[in-house]
Structure formats: structure tokens, C-alpha cells
Design a protein around this motif. Structure first.
Motif, PDB file in Angstrom:
ATOM      1  N   LYS A 163      -2.926  63.747 -24.865  1.00 27.81           N
ATOM      2  CA  LYS A 163      -1.968  62.952 -24.084  1.00 27.81           C
ATOM      3  C   LYS A 163      -2.633  61.703 -23.529  1.00 27.81           C
ATOM      4  N   ARG A 164      -3.887  61.849 -23.123  1.00 28.75           N
ATOM      5  CA  ARG A 164      -4.614  60.687 -22.608  1.00 28.75           C
ATOM      6  C   ARG A 164      -4.867  59.676 -23.715  1.00 28.75           C
ATOM      7  N   ILE A 165      -5.264  60.158 -24.876  1.00 30.08           N
ATOM      8  CA  ILE A 165      -5.545  59.245 -25.993  1.00 30.08           C
ATOM      9  C   ILE A 165      -4.282  58.513 -26.427  1.00 30.08           C
ATOM     10  N   THR A 166      -3.194  59.242 -26.590  1.00 29.41           N
ATOM     11  CA  THR A 166      -1.957  58.618 -27.081  1.00 29.41           C
ATOM     12  C   THR A 166      -1.327  57.691 -26.041  1.00 29.41           C
ATOM     13  N   ALA A 167      -1.751  57.808 -24.775  1.00 27.73           N
ATOM     14  CA  ALA A 167      -1.248  56.901 -23.736  1.00 27.73           C
ATOM     15  C   ALA A 167      -2.059  55.613 -23.676  1.00 27.73           C
ATOM     16  N   ASP A 168      -3.122  55.529 -24.472  1.00 35.50           N
ATOM     17  CA  ASP A 168      -3.968  54.337 -24.491  1.00 35.50           C
ATOM     18  C   ASP A 168      -3.142  53.115 -24.902  1.00 35.50           C
ATOM     19  N   ASP A 169      -3.330  52.007 -24.202  1.00 43.78           N
ATOM     20  CA  ASP A 169      -2.552  50.787 -24.466  1.00 43.78           C
ATOM     21  C   ASP A 169      -2.688  50.315 -25.909  1.00 43.78           C
ATOM     22  N   ARG A 170      -3.815  50.590 -26.538  1.00 46.42           N
ATOM     23  CA  ARG A 170      -4.041  50.129 -27.911  1.00 46.42           C
ATOM     24  C   ARG A 170      -3.173  50.883 -28.927  1.00 46.42           C
ATOM     25  N   LEU A 171      -2.611  52.006 -28.519  1.00 44.88           N
ATOM     26  CA  LEU A 171      -1.724  52.771 -29.388  1.00 44.88           C
ATOM     27  C   LEU A 171      -0.266  52.681 -28.955  1.00 44.88           C
ATOM     28  N   HIS A 172      -0.029  51.908 -27.917  1.00 43.31           N
ATOM     29  CA  HIS A 172       1.303  51.875 -27.306  1.00 43.31           C
ATOM     30  C   HIS A 172       2.385  51.407 -28.263  1.00 43.31           C
ATOM     31  N   ASP A 173       2.098  50.369 -29.057  1.00 41.23           N
ATOM     32  CA  ASP A 173       3.126  49.774 -29.917  1.00 41.23           C
ATOM     33  C   ASP A 173       3.173  50.378 -31.321  1.00 41.23           C
ATOM     34  N   ILE A 174       2.377  51.376 -31.569  1.00 44.02           N
ATOM     35  CA  ILE A 174       2.358  51.976 -32.905  1.00 44.02           C
ATOM     36  C   ILE A 174       3.446  53.043 -33.012  1.00 44.02           C
ATOM     37  N   PRO A 175       4.308  52.945 -34.012  1.00 44.78           N
ATOM     38  CA  PRO A 175       5.381  53.943 -34.178  1.00 44.78           C
ATOM     39  C   PRO A 175       4.812  55.344 -34.367  1.00 44.78           C
ATOM     40  N   ARG A 176       5.556  56.322 -33.863  1.00 43.69           N
ATOM     41  CA  ARG A 176       5.120  57.711 -33.976  1.00 43.69           C
ATOM     42  C   ARG A 176       6.005  58.480 -34.935  1.00 43.69           C
ATOM     43  N   VAL A 177       5.440  59.557 -35.441  1.00 50.08           N
ATOM     44  CA  VAL A 177       6.173  60.403 -36.371  1.00 50.08           C
ATOM     45  C   VAL A 177       5.732  61.842 -36.133  1.00 50.08           C
ATOM     46  N   GLN A 178       6.631  62.791 -36.376  1.00 53.53           N
ATOM     47  CA  GLN A 178       6.246  64.189 -36.310  1.00 53.53           C
ATOM     48  C   GLN A 178       6.728  64.914 -37.555  1.00 53.53           C
ATOM     49  N   LEU A 179       6.120  66.044 -37.810  1.00 53.27           N
ATOM     50  CA  LEU A 179       6.413  66.816 -39.005  1.00 53.27           C
ATOM     51  C   LEU A 179       7.613  67.732 -38.785  1.00 53.27           C
ATOM     52  N   LYS A 180       8.197  68.145 -39.905  1.00 54.77           N
ATOM     53  CA  LYS A 180       9.098  69.280 -39.825  1.00 54.77           C
ATOM     54  C   LYS A 180       8.252  70.468 -39.391  1.00 54.77           C
ATOM     55  N   GLN A 181       8.859  71.375 -38.686  1.00 52.36           N
ATOM     56  CA  GLN A 181       8.089  72.475 -38.118  1.00 52.36           C
ATOM     57  C   GLN A 181       7.304  73.238 -39.188  1.00 52.36           C
ATOM     58  N   ALA A 182       6.039  73.424 -38.925  1.00 52.75           N
ATOM     59  CA  ALA A 182       5.160  74.184 -39.803  1.00 52.75           C
ATOM     60  C   ALA A 182       4.342  75.123 -38.938  1.00 52.75           C
ATOM     61  N   GLU A 183       3.954  76.256 -39.481  1.00 51.34           N
ATOM     62  CA  GLU A 183       3.254  77.275 -38.700  1.00 51.34           C
ATOM     63  C   GLU A 183       1.746  77.195 -38.911  1.00 51.34           C
ATOM     64  N   THR A 184       1.004  77.279 -37.813  1.00 52.07           N
ATOM     65  CA  THR A 184      -0.451  77.246 -37.910  1.00 52.07           C
ATOM     66  C   THR A 184      -1.008  78.608 -38.313  1.00 52.07           C
TER      67      THR A 184
END
Length: 244
Positions: A163-184
Motif C-alpha cells: 500500500k505504501r509503494i502503490t501510494a508513491d507519487d511516481r506511480l500515481h498516474d499509472i493505470p491499474r489492472v487486476q486479474l480475474k480471481q485466481a487461487e494461490t
């Protein structure tokens, strides 16, 4: 010791032979001089195994793994990706983050309540599925003609660190994507739900799902060997438990 995949979650994967790993002995890393077995997780090279005996996975996109400095290197699976796909994967230790001049060509793989799924980001997804003469739908043909991105960012850390890394200003404007649910199938107990994936699993599922959405030919194990070390470690632990 048996290394059969038949009774495991990996039974349908097309994995290279584990023979080089089974016969491997602990050795000294030629770069850092540390004692390692199978590979060096700080230098990202095979140790005690010839590089030519390991599978290599070619990826259609470049992958930048942003790894938290406190993440335990010996237990991280990001090194698997770097070793098995050396031409496509780079690992950066946070706060080091590459500079992305065109954020439209980059995606950050990270789940969230408002993060779009992979299939919803692909161009032509909403186009009516009319079959072309080749048997490929017009929607899929549009997706084949336009690449989704050129680089993928994956965070390797605990969830609180992520959460801290993804809140970094350098990543702020980069679009995000998530996967369809997969099991670990991560072998260590964790308090998170089963769809919270290990880093190498997330990379594997991203490229597998991307292939299934974009490519004309059906998925045929092209990226299965990303899980080569992961599946082998699963078997080691499974065998250890069974022999107790």
C-alpha cells in the motif's frame, strides 16, 4: 523422493523436467560468493545448475518488479521470474522506481475495489462478437491489433508494504489492472484470502489471462514454466510433510 505432479494443483501445467533441481547440490554463487542451492536470490542466477538446463520463458511485455527493501529475499518469489525470464524481467528495490515517460504504455498490477479487470481494459471488449471468416470474433481481432501496454509493474512485498509503494507519487498516474480471481497455492500459511497471490503466481496468471483474451491460438502452456521453481518448492514441502 517422489516428484509427481499428478496429485498437485500443477498437474495440468506443461513444466520442464525437475531433473536438474533434483540432482542439484548446494554451491557457492560465483558473483556474491554466498552458499546457495538451485539459484542465488540476490544475484538472480542459477547456482549448482547449468543455465542451459533450466527453462526460459519469453514474455510479450517487459516486467518491472518493485520489491520492498524489507521483503525477505530468501522467501520472495520475484527472483523466480527474473531467473526464468531474464530478458523480460527486472527487479528494483524500493524506493528505486523506474521513470515512465508515457504512462499510457504502462500498467500497474494491483487489486482494488475500483480497479478494472484485465478483460475490461482490452480494446474492443464491448464490440459485438461477430465471427469473421477466419473464425476469430471481430472483438478479439480488434484486441489483437492493439497492444494493451508495453510494460507491466508488479509489487513484491507484504500487503501493508504494498500500500505504501502503490501510494508513491511516481506511480500515481499509472493505470491499474487486476486479474480475474485466481487461487494461490503458496505453501506458507497466511491470514489473507486464497485469491491473494504470490508474486510469481500473479505474473503467471496475468500473462495466461492476457493470452486467452488476445491471442488467436488457444493457451497451450506458453507461460507455465514461470511456475517451475514454485511448483518444485511446493513438491519439496509436500514430500517433507508426508514423510514426517
Amino acid at each position: 523422493m517422489a516428484f509427481e505432479l499428478a496429485a498437485t494443483p500443477f498437474r495440468r501445467l506443461k513444466l520442464a523436467s525437475f531433473a536438474p533441481l533434483i540432482s542439484a547440490e548446494r554451491a557457492v554463487c560465483p558473483k556474491c560468493k554466498s552458499s546457495r542451492k538451485y539459484f542465488c536470490y540476490t544475484c538472480f542466477i542459477p547456482v549448482g545448475i547449468s543455465e542451459s538446463s533450466l527453462p526460459t520463458v519469453e514474455l510479450p511485455l517487459q516486467v518491472d518488479i518493485i520489491k520492498h527493501s524489507l521483503e525477505r529475499v530468501g522467501k520472495s518469489t520475484s527472483s523466480h521470474a527474473r531467473i526464468l525470464s531474464p530478458h523480460s524481467v527486472n527487479i528494483h528495490i524500493y524506493p528505486d522506481i523506474p521513470s515512465y515517460s508515457d504512462t499510457n504504455k504502462v500498467l500497474l498490477l494491483f487489486p482494488g475495489p475500483e480497479t478494472p479487470s484485465l478483460d475490461s481494459l482490452l480494446p474492443g471488449k464491448t464490440t459485438e462478437h461477430k465471427q469473421c471468416s477466419t473464425g476469430v470474433s471481430s472483438a478479439k481481432r480488434q484486441r489483437l491489433q492493439r497492444p494493451l501496454c508495453e510494460r507491466l509493474i508488479v509489487v513484491d512485498s507484504t500487503w501493508s508494504q504494498a500500500k505504501r509503494i502503490t501510494a508513491d507519487d511516481r506511480l500515481h498516474d499509472i493505470p491499474r489492472v487486476q486479474l480475474k480471481q485466481a487461487e494461490t497455492f503458496f505453501w506458507r500459511k497466511q491470514s489473507k484470502p486464497s485469491h491473494y497471490l504470490a508474486t510469481i503466481e500473479a505474473i503467471y496468471y496475468f500473462f495466461k489471462q492476457l493470452h486467452e483474451l488476445q491471442e488467436e491460438r488457444s493457451y497451450d502452456g506458453q507461460y507455465d514454466n514461470l511456475l517451475y521453481f514454485f511448483a518444485f518448492q511446493y513438491l519439496l514441502i509436500k514430500n517433507k510433510k508426508e514423510t514426517k
